[in-house]
Design a protein around this motif. Sequence first.
Motif, mmCIF file in Angstrom:
data_model
loop_
_atom_site.group_PDB
_atom_site.id
_atom_site.type_symbol
_atom_site.label_atom_id
_atom_site.label_comp_id
_atom_site.label_asym_id
_atom_site.label_seq_id
_atom_site.Cartn_x
_atom_site.Cartn_y
_atom_site.Cartn_z
ATOM 1 N N SER A 1 0.849 -1.191 0.000
ATOM 2 C CA SER A 1 0.000 0.000 0.000
ATOM 3 C C SER A 1 0.884 1.242 0.000
ATOM 4 N N VAL A 2 0.435 2.292 -0.706
ATOM 5 C CA VAL A 2 1.224 3.507 -0.855
ATOM 6 C C VAL A 2 1.026 4.404 0.359
ATOM 7 N N VAL A 3 2.103 4.657 1.084
ATOM 8 C CA VAL A 3 2.059 5.507 2.273
ATOM 9 C C VAL A 3 2.145 6.976 1.886
ATOM 10 N N ARG A 4 3.026 7.281 0.959
ATOM 11 C CA ARG A 4 3.164 8.649 0.460
ATOM 12 C C ARG A 4 3.964 8.613 -0.832
ATOM 13 N N ARG A 5 4.054 9.762 -1.475
ATOM 14 C CA ARG A 5 4.823 9.905 -2.705
ATOM 15 C C ARG A 5 5.872 10.998 -2.526
ATOM 16 N N ILE A 6 7.026 10.792 -3.138
ATOM 17 C CA ILE A 6 8.126 11.761 -3.077
ATOM 18 C C ILE A 6 8.340 12.311 -4.475
ATOM 19 N N GLU A 7 8.169 13.619 -4.628
ATOM 20 C CA GLU A 7 8.405 14.274 -5.916
ATOM 21 C C GLU A 7 9.854 14.760 -5.949
ATOM 22 N N VAL A 8 10.651 14.179 -6.821
ATOM 23 C CA VAL A 8 12.081 14.458 -6.846
ATOM 24 C C VAL A 8 12.374 15.648 -7.746
ATOM 25 N N HIS A 9 13.181 16.567 -7.237
ATOM 26 C CA HIS A 9 13.487 17.785 -7.993
ATOM 27 C C HIS A 9 14.893 18.265 -7.662
ATOM 28 N N ASP A 10 15.486 18.934 -8.616
ATOM 29 C CA ASP A 10 16.778 19.591 -8.431
ATOM 30 C C ASP A 10 16.540 21.075 -8.625
ATOM 31 N N GLY A 11 16.517 21.819 -7.539
ATOM 32 C CA GLY A 11 16.103 23.211 -7.614
ATOM 33 C C GLY A 11 14.647 23.266 -8.026
ATOM 34 N N GLY A 12 14.339 23.950 -9.114
ATOM 35 C CA GLY A 12 12.965 24.043 -9.584
ATOM 36 C C GLY A 12 12.622 23.064 -10.681
ATOM 37 N N ARG A 13 13.512 22.110 -10.975
ATOM 38 C CA ARG A 13 13.309 21.189 -12.101
ATOM 39 C C ARG A 13 13.037 19.783 -11.594
ATOM 40 N N ALA A 14 11.965 19.177 -12.115
ATOM 41 C CA ALA A 14 11.665 17.789 -11.779
ATOM 42 C C ALA A 14 12.742 16.881 -12.364
ATOM 43 N N VAL A 15 13.114 15.842 -11.632
ATOM 44 C CA VAL A 15 14.121 14.883 -12.081
ATOM 45 C C VAL A 15 13.419 13.556 -12.344
ATOM 46 N N ASP A 16 13.286 13.214 -13.617
ATOM 47 C CA ASP A 16 12.601 11.972 -13.953
ATOM 48 C C ASP A 16 13.611 10.911 -14.391
ATOM 49 N N LYS A 17 13.109 9.807 -14.928
ATOM 50 C CA LYS A 17 13.925 8.662 -15.338
ATOM 51 C C LYS A 17 14.666 8.054 -14.155
ATOM 52 N N LEU A 18 14.064 8.149 -12.958
ATOM 53 C CA LEU A 18 14.645 7.522 -11.773
ATOM 54 C C LEU A 18 14.556 6.012 -11.934
ATOM 55 N N ASN A 19 15.667 5.325 -11.738
ATOM 56 C CA ASN A 19 15.704 3.893 -12.013
ATOM 57 C C ASN A 19 16.124 3.127 -10.760
ATOM 58 N N GLU A 20 17.232 2.413 -10.800
ATOM 59 C CA GLU A 20 17.697 1.626 -9.663
ATOM 60 C C GLU A 20 17.913 2.522 -8.448
ATOM 61 N N LEU A 21 17.480 2.044 -7.279
ATOM 62 C CA LEU A 21 17.551 2.824 -6.045
ATOM 63 C C LEU A 21 18.390 2.108 -4.995
ATOM 64 N N GLU A 22 18.998 2.899 -4.110
ATOM 65 C CA GLU A 22 19.684 2.358 -2.940
ATOM 66 C C GLU A 22 19.573 3.384 -1.816
ATOM 67 N N TYR A 23 19.370 2.908 -0.603
ATOM 68 C CA TYR A 23 19.305 3.793 0.562
ATOM 69 C C TYR A 23 20.693 3.845 1.180
ATOM 70 N N VAL A 24 21.316 5.027 1.144
ATOM 71 C CA VAL A 24 22.709 5.195 1.557
ATOM 72 C C VAL A 24 22.799 6.267 2.631
ATOM 73 N N ASP A 25 23.070 5.857 3.854
ATOM 74 C CA ASP A 25 23.346 6.806 4.935
ATOM 75 C C ASP A 25 22.253 7.878 5.047
ATOM 76 N N GLY A 26 20.995 7.457 5.009
ATOM 77 C CA GLY A 26 19.882 8.388 5.177
ATOM 78 C C GLY A 26 19.430 9.088 3.914
ATOM 79 N N GLU A 27 20.026 8.746 2.777
ATOM 80 C CA GLU A 27 19.648 9.333 1.490
ATOM 81 C C GLU A 27 19.157 8.246 0.536
ATOM 82 N N ILE A 28 18.347 8.646 -0.427
ATOM 83 C CA ILE A 28 17.979 7.756 -1.520
ATOM 84 C C ILE A 28 18.898 8.059 -2.695
#
Length: 262
Positions: free
Chosen positions: A156-183
């Motif tokens: 079940s979806v708890v929430r959604r995270i909209e990824v952005h760099d400054g004012g620009r959306a960052v798409d094409k997010l692929n393989e993920l890893e959780y590193v020291d408190g960061e995605i």
Amino acid sequence: MRRFFCFLAVTLAVLLSCACSAQPADTHTAAIGAEFAHDTSAFTQGLLYYDDALYESTGQYGQSRLRQVEPASNTVTRELRLPDRYFGEGLARVGDHLFWLTWRSGRAFVFDIHSFEQIGTRRYDGEGWGLTYDGRRLIMSDGSATLRVLEPSDFSVVRRIEVHDGGRAVDKLNELEYVDGEIWANIWYSDRIARIDPDSGAVLAWLDASPLRTALGPAADGANVLNGIAWDADSGRIYLTGKYWPKIFTVAPPPDIPPTLD
């Protein structure tokens, strides 16, 4: 008049704050440590490190595999294949369970990490690309700029995270890893990795992994995109590879993430 100037000062402060927050994140260049052999037939989708082994999921219909690999020798110690109708995608570990996404089937398979025995499935809408675990919940990408935070028990979806760099959306997010408190997220068809704040979705910094492709030398001609991030939290090592790459590399943590002392 005094009230007007107070209002003007507050407005300018807000505008300056917005302008600063809209600045693109800094980029750090990956510093290569060790190199290991990697199976060039592996269309790498997910990569994780656990208990002195790498766990890798691969894609393509009829070729999707889940395997446990001893990094130093590139020895496959355990492997299974998905049925040909499934295209394997991202991989994450939750305790003794491995969660393996599929691309367009809306199904994740759950395996026991020790036996590779299937112990369950999960359903989700849309495509599955990358997957990681933050210690409480799973985080999934689907190629867009939106990450879904999921309950492992039922997806079940708890929430959604909209990824952005400054004012620009960052798409094409692929393989993920959780590193020291960061995605950390591979960007599809790029040699860059985004380091994402899981609370705000802001890109904190970029990792330029182009030196890895250069280090492949002539073998780079047969290599596909950078894809595969694994974090060894005990040693601080970060493992990176790509689809059909002949090598897996370790890279040093960026300067703002202190290395773990042995």
